[in-house]
Design a protein around this motif. Sequence first.
Motif, PDB file in Angstrom:
ATOM      1  N   ALA A  19       0.836  -1.212   0.000  1.00 31.89           N
ATOM      2  CA  ALA A  19       0.000   0.000   0.000  1.00 31.89           C
ATOM      3  C   ALA A  19       0.866   1.254   0.000  1.00 31.89           C
ATOM      4  O   ALA A  19       0.581   2.227  -0.696  1.00 31.89           O
ATOM      5  CB  ALA A  19      -0.939  -0.018   1.209  1.00 31.89           C
ATOM      6  N   ARG A  20       1.950   1.214   0.762  1.00 33.46           N
ATOM      7  CA  ARG A  20       2.836   2.381   0.836  1.00 33.46           C
ATOM      8  C   ARG A  20       3.574   2.613  -0.476  1.00 33.46           C
ATOM      9  O   ARG A  20       3.747   3.741  -0.927  1.00 33.46           O
ATOM     10  CB  ARG A  20       3.847   2.198   1.979  1.00 33.46           C
ATOM     11  N   GLY A 199      11.981  -7.456   7.914  1.00 30.98           N
ATOM     12  CA  GLY A 199      10.624  -6.906   7.976  1.00 30.98           C
ATOM     13  C   GLY A 199      10.254  -6.370   9.339  1.00 30.98           C
ATOM     14  O   GLY A 199       9.075  -6.307   9.671  1.00 30.98           O
ATOM     15  N   VAL A 200      11.247  -5.992  10.146  1.00 31.61           N
ATOM     16  CA  VAL A 200      10.962  -5.473  11.485  1.00 31.61           C
ATOM     17  C   VAL A 200      11.436  -4.031  11.625  1.00 31.61           C
ATOM     18  O   VAL A 200      12.263  -3.567  10.842  1.00 31.61           O
ATOM     19  CB  VAL A 200      11.637  -6.337  12.580  1.00 31.61           C
ATOM     20  N   ASP A 204       8.295   2.926   7.953  1.00 28.75           N
ATOM     21  CA  ASP A 204       9.085   3.726   7.010  1.00 28.75           C
ATOM     22  C   ASP A 204      10.408   3.058   6.667  1.00 28.75           C
ATOM     23  O   ASP A 204      10.834   3.050   5.525  1.00 28.75           O
ATOM     24  CB  ASP A 204       9.406   5.104   7.619  1.00 28.75           C
ATOM     25  N   GLU A 205      11.049   2.515   7.715  1.00 29.19           N
ATOM     26  CA  GLU A 205      12.353   1.863   7.492  1.00 29.19           C
ATOM     27  C   GLU A 205      12.192   0.630   6.601  1.00 29.19           C
ATOM     28  O   GLU A 205      13.011   0.387   5.710  1.00 29.19           O
ATOM     29  CB  GLU A 205      12.947   1.398   8.835  1.00 29.19           C
ATOM     30  N   VAL A 207       9.824   0.037   4.436  1.00 28.81           N
ATOM     31  CA  VAL A 207       9.498   0.467   3.068  1.00 28.81           C
ATOM     32  C   VAL A 207      10.773   0.926   2.347  1.00 28.81           C
ATOM     33  O   VAL A 207      10.988   0.587   1.180  1.00 28.81           O
ATOM     34  CB  VAL A 207       8.434   1.600   3.091  1.00 28.81           C
ATOM     35  N   THR A 208      11.623   1.657   3.052  1.00 29.93           N
ATOM     36  CA  THR A 208      12.880   2.105   2.450  1.00 29.93           C
ATOM     37  C   THR A 208      13.744   0.909   2.039  1.00 29.93           C
ATOM     38  O   THR A 208      14.304   0.884   0.942  1.00 29.93           O
ATOM     39  CB  THR A 208      13.664   2.994   3.454  1.00 29.93           C
ATOM     40  N   ARG A 209      13.809  -0.094   2.910  1.00 30.93           N
ATOM     41  CA  ARG A 209      14.596  -1.291   2.577  1.00 30.93           C
ATOM     42  C   ARG A 209      14.041  -1.989   1.340  1.00 30.93           C
ATOM     43  O   ARG A 209      14.803  -2.452   0.481  1.00 30.93           O
ATOM     44  CB  ARG A 209      14.560  -2.288   3.746  1.00 30.93           C
ATOM     45  N   VAL A 210      12.726  -2.070   1.260  1.00 32.85           N
ATOM     46  CA  VAL A 210      12.121  -2.746   0.106  1.00 32.85           C
ATOM     47  C   VAL A 210      12.426  -1.946  -1.173  1.00 32.85           C
ATOM     48  O   VAL A 210      12.770  -2.525  -2.206  1.00 32.85           O
ATOM     49  CB  VAL A 210      10.602  -2.935   0.293  1.00 32.85           C
ATOM     50  N   LYS A 211      12.322  -0.622  -1.086  1.00 25.06           N
ATOM     51  CA  LYS A 211      12.635   0.209  -2.262  1.00 25.06           C
ATOM     52  C   LYS A 211      14.069  -0.028  -2.716  1.00 25.06           C
ATOM     53  O   LYS A 211      14.337  -0.131  -3.917  1.00 25.06           O
ATOM     54  CB  LYS A 211      12.448   1.693  -1.921  1.00 25.06           C
ATOM     55  N   GLN A 212      14.990  -0.119  -1.743  1.00 25.71           N
ATOM     56  CA  GLN A 212      16.392  -0.383  -2.095  1.00 25.71           C
ATOM     57  C   GLN A 212      16.531  -1.741  -2.778  1.00 25.71           C
ATOM     58  O   GLN A 212      17.263  -1.895  -3.740  1.00 25.71           O
ATOM     59  CB  GLN A 212      17.290  -0.311  -0.840  1.00 25.71           C
ATOM     60  N   ALA A 213      15.793  -2.711  -2.255  1.00 21.97           N
ATOM     61  CA  ALA A 213      15.867  -4.066  -2.843  1.00 21.97           C
ATOM     62  C   ALA A 213      15.331  -4.075  -4.262  1.00 21.97           C
ATOM     63  O   ALA A 213      15.761  -4.884  -5.094  1.00 21.97           O
ATOM     64  CB  ALA A 213      15.070  -5.044  -1.969  1.00 21.97           C
ATOM     65  N   LEU A 214      14.411  -3.179  -4.567  1.00 21.16           N
ATOM     66  CA  LEU A 214      13.797  -3.139  -5.895  1.00 21.16           C
ATOM     67  C   LEU A 214      14.579  -2.277  -6.876  1.00 21.16           C
ATOM     68  O   LEU A 214      14.357  -2.338  -8.084  1.00 21.16           O
ATOM     69  CB  LEU A 214      12.357  -2.618  -5.814  1.00 21.16           C
ATOM     70  N   ALA A 215      15.477  -1.453  -6.353  1.00 18.32           N
ATOM     71  CA  ALA A 215      16.189  -0.478  -7.206  1.00 18.32           C
ATOM     72  C   ALA A 215      17.173  -1.157  -8.146  1.00 18.32           C
ATOM     73  O   ALA A 215      17.645  -2.243  -7.859  1.00 18.32           O
ATOM     74  CB  ALA A 215      16.890   0.558  -6.355  1.00 18.32           C
TER      75      ALA A 215
END
Length: 215
Positions: A19-20, A199-200, A204-205, A207-215
């Motif tokens: 969602a984020r 995932g803990v 915000d943290e 979501v930031t980690r997931v964005k980095q993983a997707l970059a």
Amino acid sequence: MKIVILLGAPGSGKGTVAARLVAADATLKHVSSGDLLRDAVKRQTPAGVEAEGFMKRGELVPDTIIAQMIGDLMKGIQGECTLLLDGFPRTVVQAEILDKTIAGCGAELSCAVLLDVADEVLVERIAGRRGCPKCGAGYHIKNLPPKVEGICDVCGAELITRKDDNPETVKNRLAVYKSQTMPLIDFYKGRGQLREVAGVGAIDEIVTRVKQALA
Ligand code: ADP
Ligand code: ZN
């Protein structure tokens, strides 16, 4: 069309993270197999009628129902976008079905992101989880409380607890995850497509980690 798979146990935060991400990027589309199924149950479609009992018990719905549902959905998508698959695939058989569907429509699998969360945290998160039946917004009584207790911030509807979030069913869902879905971790790792994310911590943290993983 690109595909990103969100992998993780019940309560690992797949829906919250999706969602984020979607709120910040209009080219992303969140597809939750659980939401699709709950909608089918509510409307009492033939698939919904068949799925209902499995979901109440915390068991997996038959692959045929899921394959049909996801196939229909992907056929209906037009233009350039990235699908965030949340809750699908959940078995190796479903992953193979997805591979075929992807090949059939010229899409591309980017990666599978695993949200890693310890069992104790999962149980606590699911126990406090509340949702809006009208707009789908998600809350947690401690970690992400609504401004007014029991009421959706977005649309004012009364929040509910999902039928399958009771302790007995949760136990079963976690066991099913371990036996049937965890093999997917090695499946995607073996193909070099797995990205693991802790995932803990604060949302915000994560979501930031997931964005980095997707970059
Ligand atoms: P969670 O990830 O918190 O367990 P979901 O909303 O993803 O919740 O799924 C709820 C229920 O819907 C599952 O327990 C299962 O019965 C059914 N379900 C969802 N996705 C699938 C799937 N890909 N294959 C089989 N059953 C599914
Ligand atoms: Zn709402």
